[in-house]
Design a protein around this motif. Structure first.
Motif, mmCIF file in Angstrom:
data_model
loop_
_atom_site.group_PDB
_atom_site.id
_atom_site.type_symbol
_atom_site.label_atom_id
_atom_site.label_comp_id
_atom_site.label_asym_id
_atom_site.label_seq_id
_atom_site.Cartn_x
_atom_site.Cartn_y
_atom_site.Cartn_z
ATOM 1 N N ALA A 49 0.836 -1.205 0.000
ATOM 2 C CA ALA A 49 0.000 0.000 0.000
ATOM 3 C C ALA A 49 0.870 1.255 0.000
ATOM 4 C CB ALA A 49 -0.930 -0.007 1.199
ATOM 5 N N TYR A 50 2.088 1.114 0.465
ATOM 6 C CA TYR A 50 3.054 2.216 0.416
ATOM 7 C C TYR A 50 4.441 1.580 0.345
ATOM 8 C CZ TYR A 50 2.977 0.917 5.338
ATOM 9 O OH TYR A 50 2.997 0.199 6.502
ATOM 10 N N ASP B 25 -10.535 -9.797 11.373
ATOM 11 C CA ASP B 25 -9.201 -10.153 10.909
ATOM 12 C C ASP B 25 -8.571 -8.993 10.147
ATOM 13 O OD1 ASP B 25 -6.976 -11.471 10.269
ATOM 14 O OD2 ASP B 25 -7.930 -13.056 9.087
ATOM 15 N N TYR B 26 -7.330 -8.669 10.502
ATOM 16 C CA TYR B 26 -6.664 -7.559 9.816
ATOM 17 C C TYR B 26 -6.240 -7.956 8.405
ATOM 18 C CZ TYR B 26 -2.050 -9.665 10.532
ATOM 19 O OH TYR B 26 -0.971 -10.504 10.493
ATOM 20 N N LYS B 27 -6.260 -9.248 8.085
ATOM 21 C CA LYS B 27 -5.868 -9.708 6.755
ATOM 22 C C LYS B 27 -7.007 -9.596 5.740
ATOM 23 C CE LYS B 27 -4.491 -13.868 8.112
ATOM 24 N NZ LYS B 27 -4.883 -13.754 9.512
ATOM 25 N N THR B 29 -8.738 -7.556 3.839
ATOM 26 C CA THR B 29 -8.747 -6.162 3.383
ATOM 27 C C THR B 29 -10.033 -5.802 2.653
ATOM 28 O OG1 THR B 29 -7.511 -6.878 1.450
ATOM 29 C CG2 THR B 29 -6.269 -5.858 3.215
ATOM 30 N N ILE B 60 -8.662 -1.195 15.253
ATOM 31 C CA ILE B 60 -7.426 -1.918 15.556
ATOM 32 C C ILE B 60 -7.002 -2.756 14.349
ATOM 33 C CG2 ILE B 60 -6.440 -3.760 16.976
ATOM 34 C CD1 ILE B 60 -8.146 -2.612 19.307
ATOM 35 N N ASN B 64 -3.508 -2.420 12.272
ATOM 36 C CA ASN B 64 -2.613 -3.561 12.061
ATOM 37 C C ASN B 64 -2.355 -3.753 10.580
ATOM 38 O OD1 ASN B 64 -1.813 -4.616 14.532
ATOM 39 N ND2 ASN B 64 -3.738 -5.695 14.833
ATOM 40 N N ARG B 66 -2.531 -1.557 8.233
ATOM 41 C CA ARG B 66 -1.685 -0.481 7.706
ATOM 42 C C ARG B 66 -0.223 -0.774 7.983
ATOM 43 N NH1 ARG B 66 -4.969 4.639 10.038
ATOM 44 N NH2 ARG B 66 -6.506 4.882 8.373
ATOM 45 N N GLU B 67 0.049 -1.309 9.154
ATOM 46 C CA GLU B 67 1.440 -1.594 9.508
ATOM 47 C C GLU B 67 2.049 -2.589 8.543
ATOM 48 O OE1 GLU B 67 2.773 -2.576 13.451
ATOM 49 O OE2 GLU B 67 1.224 -1.316 14.330
ATOM 50 N N MET B 68 1.214 -3.523 8.039
ATOM 51 C CA MET B 68 1.721 -4.533 7.125
ATOM 52 C C MET B 68 1.505 -4.124 5.667
ATOM 53 S SD MET B 68 3.126 -6.422 9.164
ATOM 54 C CE MET B 68 3.679 -7.858 8.282
ATOM 55 N N ALA B 69 1.274 -2.858 5.424
ATOM 56 C CA ALA B 69 1.134 -2.308 4.064
ATOM 57 C C ALA B 69 0.023 -2.977 3.259
ATOM 58 C CB ALA B 69 2.455 -2.387 3.302
ATOM 59 N N LEU B 70 -0.992 -3.481 3.951
ATOM 60 C CA LEU B 70 -2.141 -4.045 3.243
ATOM 61 C C LEU B 70 -3.140 -2.933 2.925
ATOM 62 C CD1 LEU B 70 -2.679 -7.208 5.448
ATOM 63 C CD2 LEU B 70 -1.716 -7.155 3.172
ATOM 64 N N LEU B 71 -3.191 -1.937 3.795
ATOM 65 C CA LEU B 71 -4.036 -0.766 3.577
ATOM 66 C C LEU B 71 -3.145 0.472 3.656
ATOM 67 C CD1 LEU B 71 -7.160 -1.483 5.817
ATOM 68 C CD2 LEU B 71 -6.988 -1.731 3.353
ATOM 69 N N PRO B 72 -3.531 1.534 2.959
ATOM 70 C CA PRO B 72 -2.707 2.740 2.984
ATOM 71 C C PRO B 72 -2.935 3.573 4.250
ATOM 72 C CG PRO B 72 -4.593 3.074 1.565
ATOM 73 C CD PRO B 72 -4.679 1.670 2.042
ATOM 74 N N TYR B 73 -1.897 4.280 4.674
ATOM 75 C CA TYR B 73 -2.074 5.285 5.729
ATOM 76 C C TYR B 73 -2.801 6.485 5.128
ATOM 77 C CZ TYR B 73 0.965 3.023 9.151
ATOM 78 O OH TYR B 73 1.501 2.151 10.055
#
Lengths: 96, 78
Positions: A49-50, B25-27, B29, B60, B64, B66-73
């Motif tokens: 994503a980035y 689940d944070y996976k 997306t 949460i 999580n 975002r931290e794993m670059a699955l979703l953008p900040y």
């Protein structure tokens, strides 16, 4: 013994077929400490994503394992020392 | 004198409570994307209609993710 879920993002420059063996090598730490690896799921290449370290892609892998906290901590430490590992996340899915 | 517009509060039911979801689940997306705006911001509770507990779980999970670059900040849309 606790159940953990570990996600790893690996360098996209790696050959995809070498991913599984190299992860197995890392997981040796868990097996030596008496833990078990329940599932190893390699997602393959995926767009980030980035950018992470000027890389736009990453090889994702999700690992389910049961082990002692100390063994998981050591595994996470070793993964983060490796330059082919972009990012890791350890989670306990049964926490909630 | 203008009468204050009587707005009927539409009672929304939290989708997660209805499905009895225990863990977000944070996976996942595809699911989480429904709860972020096109700029990547987490949608407010009044928009999503989630209950307080599940809104927090969604937040949460998104973080999580975002931290794993699955979703953008942030998304550079516009």
């Amino acid at each position: 013994m606790r159940h953990y879920e570990l996600m790893v993002i690996l360098d996209p420059d790696l050959e995809e077929r070498t991913v599984q063996p190299s992860l197995e090598q890392f997981l040796g730490v868990i097996r030596q400490a008496g833990g078990t690896v329940d599932k190893l799921d390699v997602w393959g290449r995926r767009r980030l994503a980035y950018e992470i370290g000027h890389k736009v892609e990453g090889i994702y892998a999700v690992i389910d394992l049961t082990a002692d906290p100390a063994a998981v901590k050591e595994l996470d430490r070793q993964l983060n020392l490796n330059e082919a590992v972009l990012r890791t996340k350890v989670l306990r899915p049964d926490m909630r | 004198m203008p009468k204050p517009i009587a707005r009927k509060p539409k009672k929304k039911v939290c989708g997660f409570c209805k499905d009895k979801t225990a863990y977000i689940d944070y996976k996942d997306t595809a699911l989480l994307r429904k709860f972020i705006s096109d700029r990547g911001k987490i949608r407010a509770r009044r928009v999503t209609g989630n209950c307080a507990q599940h809104q927090r779980d969604v937040a949460i999970a998104v973080k999580n993710s975002r931290e794993m670059a699955l979703l953008p900040y942030t998304s550079t849309a516009r």
